[in-house]
Scaffold this motif. Structure first.
Motif, PDB file in Angstrom:
ATOM      1  N   TYR A  16       0.862  -1.219   0.379  1.00  0.00           N
ATOM      2  CA  TYR A  16       0.107   0.045  -0.076  1.00  0.00           C
ATOM      3  C   TYR A  16       0.832   1.131  -0.003  1.00  0.00           C
ATOM      4  O   TYR A  16       0.300   2.193  -0.077  1.00  0.00           O
ATOM      5  CB  TYR A  16      -0.908  -0.081   1.244  1.00  0.00           C
ATOM      6  CG  TYR A  16      -0.308   0.003   2.517  1.00  0.00           C
ATOM      7  CD1 TYR A  16       0.244   1.005   3.182  1.00  0.00           C
ATOM      8  CD2 TYR A  16      -0.112  -1.344   3.110  1.00  0.00           C
ATOM      9  CE1 TYR A  16       0.788   0.932   4.219  1.00  0.00           C
ATOM     10  CE2 TYR A  16       0.576  -1.723   4.346  1.00  0.00           C
ATOM     11  CZ  TYR A  16       1.195  -0.341   4.825  1.00  0.00           C
ATOM     12  OH  TYR A  16       1.820  -0.540   6.126  1.00  0.00           O
ATOM     13  N   ILE A  46      -8.952   3.224  14.143  1.00  0.00           N
ATOM     14  CA  ILE A  46      -8.424   3.163  12.553  1.00  0.00           C
ATOM     15  C   ILE A  46      -9.471   3.051  11.842  1.00  0.00           C
ATOM     16  O   ILE A  46      -9.492   3.689  10.776  1.00  0.00           O
ATOM     17  CB  ILE A  46      -6.920   2.403  12.631  1.00  0.00           C
ATOM     18  CG1 ILE A  46      -6.086   2.804  13.427  1.00  0.00           C
ATOM     19  CG2 ILE A  46      -6.582   2.343  10.881  1.00  0.00           C
ATOM     20  CD1 ILE A  46      -5.705   4.105  13.266  1.00  0.00           C
ATOM     21  N   GLU A  47     -10.358   2.061  12.087  1.00  0.00           N
ATOM     22  CA  GLU A  47     -11.210   1.595  10.914  1.00  0.00           C
ATOM     23  C   GLU A  47     -12.316   2.709  10.693  1.00  0.00           C
ATOM     24  O   GLU A  47     -12.803   3.206   9.772  1.00  0.00           O
ATOM     25  CB  GLU A  47     -11.748   0.453  11.524  1.00  0.00           C
ATOM     26  CG  GLU A  47     -10.993  -0.693  11.357  1.00  0.00           C
ATOM     27  CD  GLU A  47     -11.700  -1.991  11.888  1.00  0.00           C
ATOM     28  OE1 GLU A  47     -12.451  -2.056  12.715  1.00  0.00           O
ATOM     29  OE2 GLU A  47     -11.419  -3.131  11.307  1.00  0.00           O
ATOM     30  N   PHE A  50     -10.381   6.066   9.317  1.00  0.00           N
ATOM     31  CA  PHE A  50      -9.752   6.134   7.874  1.00  0.00           C
ATOM     32  C   PHE A  50     -10.512   5.041   6.962  1.00  0.00           C
ATOM     33  O   PHE A  50     -10.421   5.005   6.074  1.00  0.00           O
ATOM     34  CB  PHE A  50      -8.221   5.746   8.061  1.00  0.00           C
ATOM     35  CG  PHE A  50      -7.761   6.626   8.841  1.00  0.00           C
ATOM     36  CD1 PHE A  50      -7.087   7.917   8.497  1.00  0.00           C
ATOM     37  CD2 PHE A  50      -7.350   6.667   9.977  1.00  0.00           C
ATOM     38  CE1 PHE A  50      -6.604   8.948   8.839  1.00  0.00           C
ATOM     39  CE2 PHE A  50      -6.618   7.563  10.777  1.00  0.00           C
ATOM     40  CZ  PHE A  50      -6.277   8.444  10.069  1.00  0.00           C
ATOM     41  N   TRP A  52     -10.426   1.887   6.923  1.00  0.00           N
ATOM     42  CA  TRP A  52      -9.684   0.612   6.778  1.00  0.00           C
ATOM     43  C   TRP A  52     -10.587  -0.456   7.491  1.00  0.00           C
ATOM     44  O   TRP A  52     -11.257  -0.473   8.307  1.00  0.00           O
ATOM     45  CB  TRP A  52      -8.452   0.531   7.641  1.00  0.00           C
ATOM     46  CG  TRP A  52      -7.516   1.581   7.021  1.00  0.00           C
ATOM     47  CD1 TRP A  52      -7.748   2.300   5.890  1.00  0.00           C
ATOM     48  CD2 TRP A  52      -5.991   1.443   7.318  1.00  0.00           C
ATOM     49  NE1 TRP A  52      -6.381   2.929   5.381  1.00  0.00           N
ATOM     50  CE2 TRP A  52      -5.455   2.418   6.224  1.00  0.00           C
ATOM     51  CE3 TRP A  52      -5.217   0.788   7.858  1.00  0.00           C
ATOM     52  CZ2 TRP A  52      -4.150   2.682   6.182  1.00  0.00           C
ATOM     53  CZ3 TRP A  52      -3.856   0.997   8.065  1.00  0.00           C
ATOM     54  CH2 TRP A  52      -3.133   1.802   7.095  1.00  0.00           C
ATOM     55  N   SER A  53     -10.587  -1.790   7.021  1.00  0.00           N
ATOM     56  CA  SER A  53     -11.136  -2.793   7.454  1.00  0.00           C
ATOM     57  C   SER A  53     -10.107  -4.023   7.918  1.00  0.00           C
ATOM     58  O   SER A  53      -9.108  -4.143   7.113  1.00  0.00           O
ATOM     59  CB  SER A  53     -12.208  -3.260   6.128  1.00  0.00           C
ATOM     60  OG  SER A  53     -12.609  -4.538   6.578  1.00  0.00           O
ATOM     61  N   THR A  54     -10.595  -4.725   8.724  1.00  0.00           N
ATOM     62  CA  THR A  54      -9.584  -5.854   9.175  1.00  0.00           C
ATOM     63  C   THR A  54      -9.829  -6.826   8.019  1.00  0.00           C
ATOM     64  O   THR A  54      -8.775  -7.731   7.937  1.00  0.00           O
ATOM     65  CB  THR A  54     -10.152  -6.393  10.606  1.00  0.00           C
ATOM     66  OG1 THR A  54     -11.644  -6.873  10.250  1.00  0.00           O
ATOM     67  CG2 THR A  54      -9.756  -5.632  11.603  1.00  0.00           C
ATOM     68  N   ASP A  56      -8.842  -6.024   4.837  1.00  0.00           N
ATOM     69  CA  ASP A  56      -7.958  -5.655   4.126  1.00  0.00           C
ATOM     70  C   ASP A  56      -6.711  -6.219   4.156  1.00  0.00           C
ATOM     71  O   ASP A  56      -5.891  -5.985   4.861  1.00  0.00           O
ATOM     72  CB  ASP A  56      -7.680  -4.029   4.131  1.00  0.00           C
ATOM     73  CG  ASP A  56      -9.003  -3.244   3.770  1.00  0.00           C
ATOM     74  OD1 ASP A  56      -9.940  -3.842   3.038  1.00  0.00           O
ATOM     75  OD2 ASP A  56      -8.947  -2.007   4.145  1.00  0.00           O
ATOM     76  N   ARG A  59      -3.100  -4.517   4.428  1.00  0.00           N
ATOM     77  CA  ARG A  59      -3.125  -3.660   5.464  1.00  0.00           C
ATOM     78  C   ARG A  59      -3.171  -4.386   6.881  1.00  0.00           C
ATOM     79  O   ARG A  59      -3.759  -4.207   7.750  1.00  0.00           O
ATOM     80  CB  ARG A  59      -4.097  -2.486   5.806  1.00  0.00           C
ATOM     81  CG  ARG A  59      -4.206  -1.750   4.478  1.00  0.00           C
ATOM     82  CD  ARG A  59      -5.114  -0.334   4.617  1.00  0.00           C
ATOM     83  NE  ARG A  59      -4.849   0.492   3.789  1.00  0.00           N
ATOM     84  CZ  ARG A  59      -5.525   0.985   2.527  1.00  0.00           C
ATOM     85  NH1 ARG A  59      -6.718   0.419   2.941  1.00  0.00           N
ATOM     86  NH2 ARG A  59      -5.369   1.849   1.941  1.00  0.00           N
ATOM     87  N   ASP A  60      -2.396  -5.267   6.898  1.00  0.00           N
ATOM     88  CA  ASP A  60      -2.143  -6.142   8.136  1.00  0.00           C
ATOM     89  C   ASP A  60      -1.030  -5.740   8.966  1.00  0.00           C
ATOM     90  O   ASP A  60       0.332  -5.730   8.458  1.00  0.00           O
ATOM     91  CB  ASP A  60      -2.029  -7.663   7.486  1.00  0.00           C
ATOM     92  CG  ASP A  60      -1.716  -8.612   8.773  1.00  0.00           C
ATOM     93  OD1 ASP A  60      -2.034  -8.305   9.852  1.00  0.00           O
ATOM     94  OD2 ASP A  60      -1.554  -9.937   8.344  1.00  0.00           O
TER      95      ASP A  60
END
Length: 79
Positions: A16, A46-47, A50, A52-54, A56, A59-60
């Motif tokens: 990313y 964060i989710e 921004f 973001w999803s767990t 994704d 984005r680990d």
């Protein structure tokens, strides 16, 4: 994207973001572009903030930690 300066080389990347870490070839200058204080406890914020999803996979942050960052720095700086 930010460009690396003269004499600077990329030492870390992710799917990313192309430049997560860099170092200067001659000067004692190192950079890190992420937040090592990030923990799983902050993930809900964060989710929400921004989007973001767990789920994704790119984005680990499970293996990211301050200890790992410092250990990698010591390995690279002394190796």
């Amino acid at each position: 994207m930010t460009e690396l300066g003269d004499g600077t080389e990329r030492i870390a990347t992710a799917g990313y973001y192309e430049i997560l870490g860099s170092r200067h070839r001659d000067a004692p200058l190192w950079t890190v572009q992420y937040h090592p204080e990030f923990t799983a406890a902050l993930l809900p914020r964060i989710e929400a903030d921004f989007g973001w999803s767990t789920n994704d996979s790119d984005r680990d942050f499970d293996d990211a930690s301050v200890e790992r960052t410092l250990g990698n720095f010591v390995r690279l700086a002394t190796g």
